[in-house]
Write an enzyme that holds these catalytic residues in place. Structure first.
Site, short mmCIF file in Angstrom:
data_model
loop_
_atom_site.label_atom_id
_atom_site.label_comp_id
_atom_site.label_asym_id
_atom_site.label_seq_id
_atom_site.Cartn_x
_atom_site.Cartn_y
_atom_site.Cartn_z
N GLY A 36 30.87 43.37 44.60
CA GLY A 36 31.07 42.71 43.26
C GLY A 36 31.92 41.60 43.12
O GLY A 36 33.03 41.83 43.63
N THR A 64 39.00 44.13 43.88
CA THR A 64 38.13 44.92 43.16
C THR A 64 38.68 44.84 41.52
O THR A 64 40.01 45.13 41.38
CB THR A 64 37.90 46.09 43.38
N ARG A 78 33.20 52.11 37.61
CA ARG A 78 32.75 53.15 38.75
C ARG A 78 33.54 54.50 38.47
O ARG A 78 33.79 55.26 37.42
CB ARG A 78 32.95 52.77 39.92
O1 F6P Z 1 33.00 47.66 41.86
C1 F6P Z 1 32.81 46.81 40.85
C2 F6P Z 1 31.90 47.01 39.63
O2 F6P Z 1 32.31 45.83 38.90
C3 F6P Z 1 31.99 48.27 38.97
O3 F6P Z 1 32.94 48.54 38.17
C4 F6P Z 1 30.58 48.50 38.44
O4 F6P Z 1 30.08 49.65 38.36
C5 F6P Z 1 29.70 47.76 39.42
O5 F6P Z 1 30.56 46.72 40.26
C6 F6P Z 1 28.48 46.95 38.93
O6 F6P Z 1 27.85 46.55 40.12
P1 F6P Z 1 26.83 45.27 40.35
O7 F6P Z 1 27.40 44.06 39.82
O8 F6P Z 1 26.05 45.39 41.33
O9 F6P Z 1 25.97 45.32 38.90
#
Ligand code: F6P
Length: 338
Positions: free
Chosen positions: A10, A124, A170
């Protein structure tokens, strides 16, 4: 040397300053930097571009990543690791700098065990990586979430409502905890603690009677007894924002208390925008350190923050071992349940 760099997982504010730090420090050694695009996908498909100081000098205040990103897991792709190694050899890459969270760094560790010279840079917004005090992206995301919570306060107050606000994170509650404390929420729900809804509603009722509104911050990862139909990425993570956690909690409150309750989710908004000064400096420091580690032959490690120092720590000790909110922080959070 020819150094490869990628951003995986992400996105979060700070990735561009980290890339910039890598390119600037590499210039001191006369290195060439090759940016692989879309995380590990770029190494599987040989998608790349050279990066010079001219390419990165102005990117310090940009959110996102100029190298793009993906949640591609080479170990889930047919001959993925072999393709990564082949691309590195084909491009004469002497060392690889992988900028990412737990998933990206776990791949980096596995590749290191296969002989790839790799250094990790932790990022992160969840702030859940072990072995580093903070990860860049976290404070910027929390700033955005606190701003949103302040706005929700205005409308909650005007309508005499309770508002439930869902943030990302998460399985770790750091974003919710910091947002809730910094934004003066009345209750915070995080995955590390089993929700006590009776206690929460009793408290919200009291606060509502005192001031005519109340605010709850909830982390997307809390356990809720609702059917979850979500997508799963290549690392096995569910798309938590689709679970409707904020709606579930708001519904429960309005049924229990009979008070007008609304809910909001900030979602990916908290991942965009310019990094804060703290994140710019942090990201730049770990990017610079990564290049120094390459030149020291310090592979299989990541640049980490300990106190006010940037040090190198084994990827083995960080990857796959999430840093969760501990008892000390839980006790701190409880100080404000008054
Ligand atoms: O790990 C970072 C994060 O932003 C989490 O907080 C969230 O659950 C996830 O990524 C969302 O993922 P994506 O961008 O794939 O929707």
């Amino acid at each position: 040397m020819r150094i490869g760099v990628l951003t995986g997982g992400g996105d979060c504010p700070g990735l561009n300053p980290a890339i910039r730090g890598v390119v600037y420090r590499a210039a001191d050694f006369g290195d060439e930097v090759i940016g692989f695009e879309e995380g590990w996908k770029g190494l599987i498909e040989d998608k790349k571009r050279p990066l010079s100081i001219k390419d990165v000098e102005e990117i310090i205040n940009y959110g996102g990543t100029i190298l793009f990103t993906s949640r591609t897991n080479p170990f889930k792709e047919e001959k993925g690791p072999e393709k990564v190694i082949e691309t590195l050899q084909k491009n004469n890459i002497d060392a690889l700098i992988a900028i990412g969270g737990d998933d990206t760094l776990s791949v980096a560790l596995k590749l290191h065990k296969l002989g790839v010279k790799v250094v990790g840079v932790p990022k992160t917004m969840d702030n859940d990586l072990s072995q580093t005090d903070y990860t860049f992206g976290f404070f910027t995301s929390v700033e955005v979430a606190v701003d949103a919570l302040n706005r929700l306060r205005d409308t909650a107050k005007s309508h005499k409502r309770i508002i439930v606000f869902e943030v990302m994170g998460r399985e770790a509650g750091w974003v919710a905890l910091y947002t809730g404390i910094a934004g003066a929420a009345d209750w915070i729900l995080i995955p590390e603690e089993k929700p006590d809804y009776d206690k929460m509603c009793e408290h919200l009722k009291k606060k509502y009677e005192e001031k005519g509104y109340a605010l709850v911050v909830v982390s997307e990862g809390i356990e809720v007894p609702i059917e979850t139909i979500t997508e799963v990425d290549e690392f096995g993570h569910e798309l938590l924002q689709k679970r409707g956690v904020h709606e579930y909690v708001a519904d429960l409150i309005s049924k229990k208390l009979g008070i007008s309750t609304r809910s909001a989710i900030i979602g990916h908004i908290q991942r965009g925008g310019p990094p804060t000064v703290f994140d710019r400096i942090l990201a730049t420091r770990v990017g610079v350190k990564a290049v120094e580690m390459v030149h020291e032959g310090d592979f299989g490690k990541m640049a980490a923050v300990s106190g006010n120092k940037v040090i190198s720590v084994p990827l083995e000790d960080a990857a796959g071992k999430p840093k969760l909110v501990d008892e000390e922080w839980l006790n701190f959070m409880k100080v404000f349940e008054k």
